[in-house]
Design a protein around this motif. Structure first.
Motif, PDB file in Angstrom:
ATOM      1  N   GLY A  58       0.817  -1.204   0.000  1.00  0.00           N
ATOM      2  CA  GLY A  58       0.000   0.000   0.000  1.00  0.00           C
ATOM      3  C   GLY A  58       0.855   1.259   0.000  1.00  0.00           C
ATOM      4  O   GLY A  58       2.062   1.228  -0.224  1.00  0.00           O
ATOM      5  N   GLY A  59       0.221   2.399   0.244  1.00  0.00           N
ATOM      6  CA  GLY A  59       0.928   3.681   0.238  1.00  0.00           C
ATOM      7  C   GLY A  59       0.275   4.649  -0.719  1.00  0.00           C
ATOM      8  O   GLY A  59      -0.768   4.359  -1.319  1.00  0.00           O
ATOM      9  N   GLU A  60       0.876   5.809  -0.899  1.00  0.00           N
ATOM     10  CA  GLU A  60       0.272   6.860  -1.715  1.00  0.00           C
ATOM     11  C   GLU A  60       0.550   6.643  -3.197  1.00  0.00           C
ATOM     12  O   GLU A  60       1.673   6.323  -3.599  1.00  0.00           O
ATOM     13  N   ALA A  61      -0.482   6.827  -3.994  1.00  0.00           N
ATOM     14  CA  ALA A  61      -0.353   6.844  -5.451  1.00  0.00           C
ATOM     15  C   ALA A  61      -0.715   8.226  -5.950  1.00  0.00           C
ATOM     16  O   ALA A  61      -1.592   8.898  -5.392  1.00  0.00           O
ATOM     17  N   GLU A  62      -0.034   8.653  -7.008  1.00  0.00           N
ATOM     18  CA  GLU A  62      -0.273   9.977  -7.589  1.00  0.00           C
ATOM     19  C   GLU A  62      -0.533   9.820  -9.077  1.00  0.00           C
ATOM     20  O   GLU A  62       0.091   8.988  -9.746  1.00  0.00           O
ATOM     21  N   PHE A  63      -1.467  10.618  -9.592  1.00  0.00           N
ATOM     22  CA  PHE A  63      -1.852  10.568 -10.996  1.00  0.00           C
ATOM     23  C   PHE A  63      -1.808  11.976 -11.565  1.00  0.00           C
ATOM     24  O   PHE A  63      -2.376  12.912 -10.980  1.00  0.00           O
ATOM     25  N   LYS A  64      -1.144  12.142 -12.719  1.00  0.00           N
ATOM     26  CA  LYS A  64      -1.098  13.435 -13.381  1.00  0.00           C
ATOM     27  C   LYS A  64      -1.524  13.254 -14.831  1.00  0.00           C
ATOM     28  O   LYS A  64      -0.985  12.397 -15.540  1.00  0.00           O
ATOM     29  N   LEU A  65      -2.468  14.064 -15.256  1.00  0.00           N
ATOM     30  CA  LEU A  65      -2.973  14.018 -16.624  1.00  0.00           C
ATOM     31  C   LEU A  65      -2.432  15.211 -17.391  1.00  0.00           C
ATOM     32  O   LEU A  65      -2.592  16.364 -16.969  1.00  0.00           O
ATOM     33  N   PHE A  66      -1.759  14.946 -18.530  1.00  0.00           N
ATOM     34  CA  PHE A  66      -1.179  15.978 -19.374  1.00  0.00           C
ATOM     35  C   PHE A  66      -1.862  15.956 -20.742  1.00  0.00           C
ATOM     36  O   PHE A  66      -2.281  14.899 -21.214  1.00  0.00           O
ATOM     37  N   ASP A  67      -1.918  17.115 -21.399  1.00  0.00           N
ATOM     38  CA  ASP A  67      -2.313  17.086 -22.807  1.00  0.00           C
ATOM     39  C   ASP A  67      -1.078  16.803 -23.654  1.00  0.00           C
ATOM     40  O   ASP A  67       0.039  16.644 -23.124  1.00  0.00           O
ATOM     41  N   VAL A  68      -1.239  16.711 -24.958  1.00  0.00           N
ATOM     42  CA  VAL A  68      -0.123  16.295 -25.808  1.00  0.00           C
ATOM     43  C   VAL A  68       0.971  17.347 -25.917  1.00  0.00           C
ATOM     44  O   VAL A  68       2.066  17.058 -26.398  1.00  0.00           O
ATOM     45  N   THR A  69       0.700  18.579 -25.471  1.00  0.00           N
ATOM     46  CA  THR A  69       1.739  19.605 -25.468  1.00  0.00           C
ATOM     47  C   THR A  69       2.574  19.566 -24.196  1.00  0.00           C
ATOM     48  O   THR A  69       3.545  20.308 -24.066  1.00  0.00           O
TER      49      THR A  69
END
Length: 305
Positions: free
Chosen positions: A246-257
């Motif tokens: 377990g533990g922290e998960a991080e998610f980052k969403l980027f556009d194609v630029t």
């Protein structure tokens, strides 16, 4: 051979690839890649007097994927490139755990390979189907027989002891090939290349793959990340993650630029997790989802319809 070495290090800005998933055995943002140098004979993982011509790292996928290219981090010394070509390659895994058949190759001139720690990404002319285990490699060419200028190139790697104890059970996680005029002579880098040194490291060479829907990335049997689904989606999709502790998960969403669109975090429990990523009113198009867990990180292509 015995070790005598100095260390070269560099800072690195790791760039997320906008189209594919990038497998990594270590995160070069968190662990600075280095190279080790013999006092008089060049680099452990580059040009040296022992004729070590090729360096490969083994990867696993539970399922199947398409190998589309390789990213690598090099260090060394700039200079005249000479006439030699270097190569980025892929190999199947033989019964002994060592590289067997070459399945992909891309040649580059020495002048095209940066040695300042920048990520160098090379795409193959055609994608290659891979499953289970495969190697990706960097080959310096036959520099023992001339054509070499003054430029010196090494594949960098994580520092000693950054490879986990559990992963040491994997024979030939990273290997070298000696200069030979006959059959390729591959050796396990940790246990068969030195008389007084067993480096527990990972080479900074990363395959770029496109995951099939049912495939997962396994981080040294500690955790897994599966393919995002549904994909395409309307901005609501599921990210399957398995975590040992377990533990922290991080998610980052980027556009194609490369513009950051959204950041989310969650606490993983031990075992299977299905994180639902929800972002309303996203314009239709292609995005890059970067997923970081305690066990490892990847990026995946996400389509919004």
């Amino acid at each position: 051979m015995k070790k005598q070495f100095i260390l070269l290090t560099t800072l690195l800005a790791f760039v997320v690839n906008a189209q594919q998933t990038n497998l990594q055995h270590f995160d070069p943002n968190a662990i600075t890649p280095i190279v080790e140098s013999y006092q008089d004979a060049g680099y452990f993982t580059g040009h040296n007097d022992y004729g070590d011509e090729e360096f490969a790292e083994k990867y696993e996928i539970n399922g199947s994927a398409k190998l589309v290219g390789i990213s690598a981090i090099h260090l060394g010394k700039d200079g005249t490139p000479g006439t030699l070509k270097a190569s980025y390659r892929a190999y199947s895994v033989g019964a002994t755990g060592l590289p067997q058949s070459q399945i992909a190759n891309k040649d580059l001139g020495y002048n095209e390979i940066p040695v300042n720690g920048e990520l160098n990404t090379v795409l193959f002319d055609n994608s290659i189907d891979v499953e289970d285990q495969f190697f990706v490699s960097f080959r310096l060419g036959d520099y023992a027989h001339g054509g070499l200028g003054t430029k010196r190139i090494a594949i960098s790697h994580s520092p000693n002891q950054t490879r986990s104890t559990e992963d040491l059970e994997v024979y030939a996680r990273n290997v070298i090939r000696w200069h030979s005029h006959g059959a390729a002579t591959w050796k396990d880098y940790r246990t068969e290349n030195f008389s007084d040194y067993e480096p527990a490291i990972h080479f900074s060479i990363f395959p770029i793959v496109e995951l099939d829907a049912l495939s997962v990335i396994d981080f040294n049997q500690k955790g897994q990340i599966g393919a995002v689904f549904p994909n395409p989606s309307n901005g609501n999709f599921t990210i399957p993650i398995s975590s040992k502790n377990g533990g922290e998960a991080e998610f980052k969403l980027f556009d194609v630029t490369g513009k950051l669109i959204s950041t989310k975090k969650t606490q993983l429990k031990s075992g299977k997790n299905d994180f639902i990523f929800s972002e309303e009113n996203l314009p239709k198009g292609i995005y890059v989802l970067w997923i970081k867990t305690p066990e490892g990180s990847i990026s995946q292509r996400v389509s919004i319809k």
